[in-house]
Scaffold this motif. Sequence first.
Motif, mmCIF file in Angstrom:
data_model
loop_
_atom_site.group_PDB
_atom_site.id
_atom_site.type_symbol
_atom_site.label_atom_id
_atom_site.label_comp_id
_atom_site.label_asym_id
_atom_site.label_seq_id
_atom_site.Cartn_x
_atom_site.Cartn_y
_atom_site.Cartn_z
ATOM 1 N N ASN A 156 0.992 -1.175 0.090
ATOM 2 C CA ASN A 156 -0.013 -0.080 0.098
ATOM 3 C C ASN A 156 0.974 1.338 -0.175
ATOM 4 O O ASN A 156 0.355 2.456 -0.344
ATOM 5 C CB ASN A 156 -0.985 0.087 1.281
ATOM 6 C CG ASN A 156 -2.104 -1.021 1.210
ATOM 7 O OD1 ASN A 156 -2.065 -1.511 -0.033
ATOM 8 N ND2 ASN A 156 -2.278 -1.625 2.204
ATOM 9 N N TRP A 157 2.157 1.306 0.288
ATOM 10 C CA TRP A 157 3.045 2.448 0.237
ATOM 11 C C TRP A 157 3.556 2.698 -1.227
ATOM 12 O O TRP A 157 4.111 3.719 -1.319
ATOM 13 C CB TRP A 157 4.187 1.986 0.940
ATOM 14 C CG TRP A 157 3.895 1.349 2.500
ATOM 15 C CD1 TRP A 157 2.887 1.614 3.168
ATOM 16 C CD2 TRP A 157 5.018 0.991 3.274
ATOM 17 N NE1 TRP A 157 2.959 1.433 4.348
ATOM 18 C CE2 TRP A 157 4.289 0.890 4.667
ATOM 19 C CE3 TRP A 157 6.476 0.864 3.338
ATOM 20 C CZ2 TRP A 157 4.903 0.472 5.565
ATOM 21 C CZ3 TRP A 157 7.144 0.347 4.547
ATOM 22 C CH2 TRP A 157 6.328 0.113 5.771
ATOM 23 N N ILE A 158 3.134 1.918 -2.215
ATOM 24 C CA ILE A 158 3.709 2.307 -3.548
ATOM 25 C C ILE A 158 3.384 3.356 -3.982
ATOM 26 O O ILE A 158 4.129 4.058 -4.524
ATOM 27 C CB ILE A 158 3.361 0.951 -4.527
ATOM 28 C CG1 ILE A 158 4.174 -0.245 -3.965
ATOM 29 C CG2 ILE A 158 3.517 1.247 -6.096
ATOM 30 C CD1 ILE A 158 3.631 -1.681 -4.842
ATOM 31 N N PRO A 159 2.158 3.982 -3.868
ATOM 32 C CA PRO A 159 1.780 5.242 -4.268
ATOM 33 C C PRO A 159 2.549 6.430 -3.847
ATOM 34 O O PRO A 159 3.076 7.236 -4.506
ATOM 35 C CB PRO A 159 0.283 5.508 -4.053
ATOM 36 C CG PRO A 159 -0.142 4.098 -3.780
ATOM 37 C CD PRO A 159 1.043 3.348 -3.404
ATOM 38 N N GLU A 160 3.221 6.305 -2.607
ATOM 39 C CA GLU A 160 4.032 7.202 -1.858
ATOM 40 C C GLU A 160 5.646 7.158 -2.532
ATOM 41 O O GLU A 160 6.270 8.113 -2.574
ATOM 42 C CB GLU A 160 3.981 7.078 -0.441
ATOM 43 C CG GLU A 160 2.938 7.624 0.256
ATOM 44 C CD GLU A 160 2.649 7.261 1.760
ATOM 45 O OE1 GLU A 160 3.565 7.917 2.576
ATOM 46 O OE2 GLU A 160 1.887 6.536 2.272
ATOM 47 N N VAL A 199 6.014 6.203 -5.442
ATOM 48 C CA VAL A 199 5.749 7.084 -6.971
ATOM 49 C C VAL A 199 6.142 8.341 -6.743
ATOM 50 O O VAL A 199 6.759 9.345 -7.556
ATOM 51 C CB VAL A 199 4.588 6.659 -7.579
ATOM 52 C CG1 VAL A 199 4.212 7.505 -8.809
ATOM 53 C CG2 VAL A 199 4.493 5.024 -7.933
ATOM 54 N N GLU A 200 5.365 9.177 -5.766
ATOM 55 C CA GLU A 200 5.605 10.670 -5.456
ATOM 56 C C GLU A 200 6.951 10.902 -5.314
ATOM 57 O O GLU A 200 7.339 11.768 -5.810
ATOM 58 C CB GLU A 200 4.649 10.681 -4.237
ATOM 59 C CG GLU A 200 3.099 10.902 -4.430
ATOM 60 C CD GLU A 200 2.762 11.489 -5.797
ATOM 61 O OE1 GLU A 200 2.936 12.788 -6.081
ATOM 62 O OE2 GLU A 200 2.254 10.721 -6.522
ATOM 63 N N LYS A 257 8.971 10.762 -8.582
ATOM 64 C CA LYS A 257 8.419 11.701 -9.523
ATOM 65 C C LYS A 257 9.163 13.087 -9.099
ATOM 66 O O LYS A 257 9.359 13.788 -10.003
ATOM 67 C CB LYS A 257 6.908 11.928 -9.264
ATOM 68 C CG LYS A 257 6.046 11.199 -10.079
ATOM 69 C CD LYS A 257 4.360 11.789 -10.007
ATOM 70 C CE LYS A 257 3.650 10.855 -10.723
ATOM 71 N NZ LYS A 257 2.177 11.280 -10.088
ATOM 72 N N ILE A 274 3.446 2.245 -13.744
ATOM 73 C CA ILE A 274 2.710 3.313 -12.813
ATOM 74 C C ILE A 274 3.501 4.672 -12.958
ATOM 75 O O ILE A 274 3.165 5.654 -12.519
ATOM 76 C CB ILE A 274 2.360 2.995 -11.562
ATOM 77 C CG1 ILE A 274 3.598 2.540 -10.688
ATOM 78 C CG2 ILE A 274 1.310 1.640 -11.601
ATOM 79 C CD1 ILE A 274 3.152 2.169 -9.324
ATOM 80 N N LEU A 275 4.704 4.568 -13.274
ATOM 81 C CA LEU A 275 5.588 5.566 -13.528
ATOM 82 C C LEU A 275 6.431 5.294 -14.614
ATOM 83 O O LEU A 275 7.563 4.412 -14.622
ATOM 84 C CB LEU A 275 6.395 5.956 -12.268
ATOM 85 C CG LEU A 275 7.410 7.237 -12.225
ATOM 86 C CD1 LEU A 275 6.510 8.537 -12.538
ATOM 87 C CD2 LEU A 275 8.096 7.386 -11.328
ATOM 88 N N THR A 285 4.681 -2.326 -11.668
ATOM 89 C CA THR A 285 4.326 -2.998 -10.582
ATOM 90 C C THR A 285 3.739 -4.389 -10.986
ATOM 91 O O THR A 285 3.566 -4.709 -12.443
ATOM 92 C CB THR A 285 3.237 -2.416 -9.759
ATOM 93 O OG1 THR A 285 2.032 -2.155 -10.690
ATOM 94 C CG2 THR A 285 3.851 -1.117 -9.175
#
Length: 516
Positions: free
Chosen positions: A313-317, A319-320, A323, A364-365, A388
């Motif tokens: 669940n940490w993957i979006p962070e 990515v941030e 970026k 995803i990026l 991912t």
Amino acid sequence: MLSSKLLKSSKVFGIRTFATNTKLFINGKFVESKTKDWIEVRNPANQELLTRVPISTQEEMKAAVKAAEDAFPAWRDTSVSNRARIISNYKNLINKNMDKIAAIITEEQGKTLPDAKGDVFRGLEVVEHSCNVASLMMGETVENVSNNVDIYSYIQPLGVCAGITPFNFPAMIPLWMFPLAIACGNTYVLKPSERVPSASMFLVQLAQEAGVPDGVINVIHGSRDAVNFICDDPAIRAISFVGSGEAGNYIHARGTANGKRVQSNMAAKNHATILPDAHKERTLDALTGAAFGASGQRCMALSAAVFVGESKNWIPELVERAKKLKVSGGAVPSTDLGPVISPQAKERIHTLIQKGIDEGAKCILDGRNVQVAPEFAKGNFVGPTILTDVTTDMVCYKEEIFGPVLVCLNVDTLDEAIKLINANPYGNGTAVFTASGAAARKYQREIDVGQVGINLPIPVPLPFFSFTGSRGSFVGAGHFYGKTGVQFYTQIKTITSNWRDDNISTGVSTHMPVLG
Ligand code: NAD
């Protein structure tokens, strides 16, 4: 450009001017090759032609080995303290010229200036350690193994040793090799990466300034032919190699078939295991830096992340964070990622990303078509990329991408993570992120990888230890630096002596002598 100015005003000017030819270094002289075959070296940030590297002729390579052979007896007989003093001078000169060496690296290899300084510093540490060579070369003694009989051993140099280096650490890896080898009393022939020759040339110039006598270090250039020459020349006793698996296994096979000692540090796929109890912010910071730093062109880059359970669940962070990394020329302040080494490397990275997508991974990026400042439009830039839902059968997982691409895999338990990593053929480095001492201890015991970081992303050991990559990432007769590095560059002579203070004859015996 900043680094161009630095170079033009530096002593490097004596070795290389822009778009002039890289010299050979034979018997203490920088000499122009007589070859007709040259390899162009271009700045990976803008394709500016920097220098041309000669494919050394057979005569030139023979001359380099002859110089090393001729220099060996006097250098071996130079007292160990005087050798150590020269290495100590060398250490000081590297320190003094750190910025210049870093500028050369950034211009030729592409990495950022602070990262290039780290490249020099990690090599310098091995030079510092080599200053202790007298203690490192102490043998063993046992007194009175029999009446009047003592046994003692000496650690002695081998003779001519050779090194073959990769593009990704233009200073650190040559400095893993020749300083320790010569501190031990050997002489040396270095073949730098044909893609980044200039840091090596400057480093040997500094070695000469430090007092290393003519012939003790020599530099030849080239690619396959130079490597074959090193593997075959009978005067060369040991070969140090760092680079790809294909070249490393080849050199190990050919060198050992010719009776040489060979150490080959090779390719990697380094996994980070992220447990859900880890400190989230610190783990994601560490992962971002280790996956994308140096544009992923480190043999210890964390290029595969194994998220255990809910940590996914940490993957979006993640990515941030990725970026926000700035992609630009390595000499531009606050750049995080410089270019990759060549247009071919960029193309290969793009292809591997696309293969991942085609095989079902989610991008995803996507760092393909990253935007950079206009002056770098021709550079080999790839932005941070995250794939991912990667599985172990995908090409993007199986191959070492050697670019700023992090592949993310999911498992449910620590046992599954360990099993997955142990099934990967490489064993260079790994890291586990956790708040549990028990989990970390289980990981360090059960993981079949030679270098393990616990809450630490790039566990490259300091030089009083050794660089202990394992399995598919290493083959050979001993690891680089530390005790095993000294063992690699030396041989042991054991002496059994019998000094009697009487005149008694013990008579003839035809039995196998037994001491006691
Ligand atoms: P590379 O193997 O292409 O080149 C390394 C050296 O080998 C160069 O001097 C080159 O001239 C020579 N060479 C290249 N191909 C050859 C061949 N087919 N036969 C004989 N000689 C050959 O490696 P590179 O691209 O310069 O470096 C990147 C690779 O090095 C990556 O795989 C990376 O993981 C690895 N590496 C490993 C470590 C480690 O300590 N394990 C450290 C740094 C880099």
